[in-house]
Design an enzyme around this catalytic site. Sequence first.
Site, PDB file in Angstrom:
ATOM      1  N   TYR A 231     -56.507  -5.646 -53.150  1.00  0.00           N
ATOM      2  CA  TYR A 231     -56.179  -4.662 -54.184  1.00  0.00           C
ATOM      3  C   TYR A 231     -56.429  -3.216 -53.767  1.00  0.00           C
ATOM      4  O   TYR A 231     -56.216  -2.302 -54.546  1.00  0.00           O
ATOM      5  CB  TYR A 231     -56.922  -4.968 -55.486  1.00  0.00           C
ATOM      6  CG  TYR A 231     -58.430  -5.120 -55.355  1.00  0.00           C
ATOM      7  CD1 TYR A 231     -59.222  -4.045 -54.957  1.00  0.00           C
ATOM      8  CD2 TYR A 231     -59.056  -6.335 -55.632  1.00  0.00           C
ATOM      9  CE1 TYR A 231     -60.595  -4.179 -54.819  1.00  0.00           C
ATOM     10  CE2 TYR A 231     -60.427  -6.482 -55.500  1.00  0.00           C
ATOM     11  CZ  TYR A 231     -61.187  -5.394 -55.101  1.00  0.00           C
ATOM     12  OH  TYR A 231     -62.541  -5.525 -54.966  1.00  0.00           O
ATOM     13  N   LYS A 319     -63.836  -3.032 -69.356  1.00  0.00           N
ATOM     14  CA  LYS A 319     -64.525  -4.326 -69.351  1.00  0.00           C
ATOM     15  C   LYS A 319     -64.219  -5.131 -70.623  1.00  0.00           C
ATOM     16  O   LYS A 319     -64.019  -4.559 -71.695  1.00  0.00           O
ATOM     17  CB  LYS A 319     -66.041  -4.107 -69.245  1.00  0.00           C
ATOM     18  CG  LYS A 319     -66.487  -3.293 -68.046  1.00  0.00           C
ATOM     19  CD  LYS A 319     -66.229  -3.988 -66.726  1.00  0.00           C
ATOM     20  CE  LYS A 319     -67.242  -5.057 -66.405  1.00  0.00           C
ATOM     21  NZ  LYS A 319     -68.527  -4.558 -65.947  1.00  0.00           N
ATOM     22  N   CYS A 424    -102.060   2.497 -72.279  1.00  0.00           N
ATOM     23  CA  CYS A 424    -101.392   1.761 -71.205  1.00  0.00           C
ATOM     24  C   CYS A 424    -102.048   0.389 -71.056  1.00  0.00           C
ATOM     25  O   CYS A 424    -103.272   0.305 -70.885  1.00  0.00           O
ATOM     26  CB  CYS A 424    -101.491   2.542 -69.898  1.00  0.00           C
ATOM     27  SG  CYS A 424    -100.927   1.584 -68.477  1.00  0.00           S
ATOM     28  N   CYS A 427    -103.939   0.247 -67.442  1.00  0.00           N
ATOM     29  CA  CYS A 427    -105.102   1.046 -67.025  1.00  0.00           C
ATOM     30  C   CYS A 427    -105.865   1.635 -68.208  1.00  0.00           C
ATOM     31  O   CYS A 427    -106.909   2.264 -68.015  1.00  0.00           O
ATOM     32  CB  CYS A 427    -104.674   2.164 -66.073  1.00  0.00           C
ATOM     33  SG  CYS A 427    -103.776   3.504 -66.871  1.00  0.00           S
ATOM     34  N   CYS A 442     -97.462   6.228 -69.696  1.00  0.00           N
ATOM     35  CA  CYS A 442     -98.873   6.195 -69.328  1.00  0.00           C
ATOM     36  C   CYS A 442     -99.218   7.510 -68.639  1.00  0.00           C
ATOM     37  O   CYS A 442     -98.486   7.980 -67.778  1.00  0.00           O
ATOM     38  CB  CYS A 442     -99.101   5.017 -68.386  1.00  0.00           C
ATOM     39  SG  CYS A 442    -100.623   5.141 -67.453  1.00  0.00           S
TER      40      CYS A 442
HETATM   41  S1  IVH Z   1     -60.613  -1.166 -57.017  1.00  0.00           S
HETATM   42  C1  IVH Z   1     -62.396   2.735 -55.371  1.00  0.00           C
HETATM   43  N1  IVH Z   1     -59.594  -3.303 -58.140  1.00  0.00           N
HETATM   44  O1  IVH Z   1     -65.038  -4.140 -58.961  1.00  0.00           O
HETATM   45  C2  IVH Z   1     -62.206   1.535 -56.210  1.00  0.00           C
HETATM   46  N2  IVH Z   1     -61.938  -3.274 -57.734  1.00  0.00           N
HETATM   47  O2  IVH Z   1     -66.847  -2.184 -60.152  1.00  0.00           O
HETATM   48  C3  IVH Z   1     -62.122   0.281 -55.429  1.00  0.00           C
HETATM   49  N3  IVH Z   1     -63.075  -5.334 -58.361  1.00  0.00           N
HETATM   50  O3  IVH Z   1     -66.596  -3.110 -56.008  1.00  0.00           O
HETATM   51  C4  IVH Z   1     -62.150  -0.920 -56.252  1.00  0.00           C
HETATM   52  N4  IVH Z   1     -61.297  -6.406 -59.076  1.00  0.00           N
HETATM   53  O4  IVH Z   1     -65.610  -5.458 -56.068  1.00  0.00           O
HETATM   54  C5  IVH Z   1     -60.713  -2.698 -57.698  1.00  0.00           C
HETATM   55  N5  IVH Z   1     -58.541  -5.142 -59.075  1.00  0.00           N
HETATM   56  C6  IVH Z   1     -59.647  -4.541 -58.645  1.00  0.00           C
HETATM   57  C7  IVH Z   1     -60.905  -5.182 -58.680  1.00  0.00           C
HETATM   58  C8  IVH Z   1     -62.031  -4.506 -58.221  1.00  0.00           C
HETATM   59  C9  IVH Z   1     -62.610  -6.472 -58.876  1.00  0.00           C
HETATM   60  C10 IVH Z   1     -64.497  -5.071 -58.056  1.00  0.00           C
HETATM   61  C11 IVH Z   1     -64.782  -4.527 -56.693  1.00  0.00           C
HETATM   62  C12 IVH Z   1     -65.533  -3.253 -56.910  1.00  0.00           C
HETATM   63  C13 IVH Z   1     -66.035  -3.419 -58.294  1.00  0.00           C
HETATM   64  C14 IVH Z   1     -66.229  -2.070 -58.946  1.00  0.00           C
END
Ligand code: IVH
Length: 703
Positions: A231, A319, A424, A427, A442
């Site tokens: 990707y 997410k 704390c 301590c 603390c």
């Molecule tokens: S792009 C500069 N595309 O997500 C950006 N990452 O949270 C490069 N990941 O370390 C990542 N699917 O391991 C990209 N379709 C996708 C992805 C992906 C999973 C993971 C990847 C990255 C992490 C970031």
Amino acid sequence: MDKAVEELDQAQAQVELARLAQVLAAANAAYHTLDAPEMSDAEYDALKRRNAAIEALFPALKRADSPSDQVGGAVASGFGKVAHRVRMLSLENAFADSDVSDFDERVKKFLGIAQVSYTAEPKIDGLSLNLRYENGILVQAATRGDGEVGEDVTINARTISDIPQNVPAAPALLEVRGEVYMSHADFADLNARQVARGDKPFANPRNAAAGSLRQLDASITADRPLRFFAYAWGAISQPLGATQLASIEAFKHMGFQVNPLTALCHTTADLLAQYRKIEALRATLGYDIDGVVYKVNDLTLQERLGFRSTTPRWAIAHKFPAELAWTRLLAIDIQVGRTGALSPVARLAPVTVGGVVVSNATLHNEDYIAGRDSKGAVIRDGKDIRIGDWVQVYRAGDVIPKVADIDLSQRSDAAQPYEFPTLCPECGSPAHREDGDSVRRCTGGLICPAQGVERLKHFVSRGAFDIEGLGAKQIEMFFADPDLPVKQPADIFTLALRDDANPFKKLKNRDGFGEKSATNLFAAIEARRSIPLDRVIFSLGIRHVGEVAAGVIARHYTTWPAFEAAVRVAEPGNPAWEDLLSADGVGAVLAQSLIDAFKNPAERAAIEALAAQLTILPVQARANIASDIAGKTLVFTGTLEKMTRAEAKARAEALGAKVAGSVSAKTDLVIAGPGAGSKAKDAERLGVALIDEDAWIALAGLS
Ligand code: IVH
């Protein structure tokens, strides 16, 4: 006689680094693998220090197999390390739909254009891998590691059938990046075999994939079906296409698997529609995904947007909502951290959340338990959290599980509100809350054993001293050890001497140690006696001074004496203070925290004792910046017509320049657009160079 390091030119330095890598690797092999040392420790250490000093002067020449990265027995026992040519970054997260429209707005505002197109594709829940092809042949596979340095897993990657060994259509140099993952069916199979063999099953497909890829015995990897989606890319000798989509298409033609759910979107509404579509298909895909990644499609725009410290401005991960589960809160424990923060931890009746058994969760701070957020606003309708309550737990990604809600209808009448300690628990010192801070701390400082041990753990952690064989477990042991105590960082560097001086209780004769591991530990400590300034600053564990800030500060002062002298005299408003604040990203809170640490007599003594043990190597301005404006101070004024101020500032900083708000004698260059007023006049008066936007575009390499 070897030439002094300072006298080497670039070509000589390169030759010398190659020679040292070879000599030290041979010495290492003789020592660790063959157990037949061929040079004295002192000779070995001197060569290692010479190597580190050359690397500090010529960071760009640091080798992928640098001896500095190979401490003690690591070479013989683990994976080789690989310095990534292009850093492997992570992604910023979006949760709500509004985070996605904010992202789109931010991108458009930065670029100053009205519409931007994006790709949307599943975020695969596996581990990322960089595959390096030279002239179409797979030569290296490396894990992400800390983003800068990963592990060499080439032999294992060759066993994965989705990863082609030969890519005839590839440009001369091609680094393909993507995700290694395991399908649900293969995961179930593997776990059935694990159980049948009497081995522990894996918690989820991601762990199974990671455990399988990081096998020292590649035949085990070969036996576990792993898959790969491409990707992204790292270093390439020739662009793959003009857009993200075209590049992915190119991967497909080269024989890589690319995700079929990748779509082109033109509006926030399109992005959200693709997100809903992928979310609806999630359960039927046969592999784990944890969100949808959006990327700016046009690669010229990606280039213009550039990066923040660890994430690109041109992408975001949207997410999926976290998985939830209900369980009983058995107890609340208070942990004391390195900065003295009292953190409440929920002890839970074990419950499975998203494939992982959870028995601890964070409760953040006392306000959170009482039903208020960090600004004092009511959360959870004001419901407080009590021991014995039924609580709802969730996990989002790899983060520590959290408590989201409680079920009042199940609360027993006897349940009492939780009383947060004001002393704390470690301590007994008073624990105070500063105005506007939701964290109680603390006040024991270095007398608090919990702070002491946590600081030491931080000191040996990955971005800090990272001493092979001296992890959290060993720190706890030495901290409590009456014969060979380690109470502060400097004690680590006197361990070997103290061990020598104590003939009856030698480390090598203790449980968990032997001749070899004791020698290796002392050697690993010795190898870190010379260490770059940024690591030292980070290792001190000063509040607000993380790895990124430590790097910025180190590059600002370049040497320990300069840094120390400046921090010692800096006071709000004086020139040393102003100079500290001129470092990119250093604000008043961070600066004050740094100054306070050096002012406190006990902390100061600990820092000085440490510095006396070390050779602190100077740090140069970023190695990959060879621009005409690196190190210069720029001021923008008037209207820019071809880019926004935000883009101009980001571009200038990416090229190693500082951007200031007003013109002074320290300004090197003023870029004046139409309507520039007093700042252009100031520049003329002070004799500072003045250019227009077109000249700036040329200087920034954008014309
Ligand atoms: S792009 C500069 N595309 O997500 C950006 N990452 O949270 C490069 N990941 O370390 C990542 N699917 O391991 C990209 N379709 C996708 C992805 C992906 C999973 C993971 C990847 C990255 C992490 C970031």
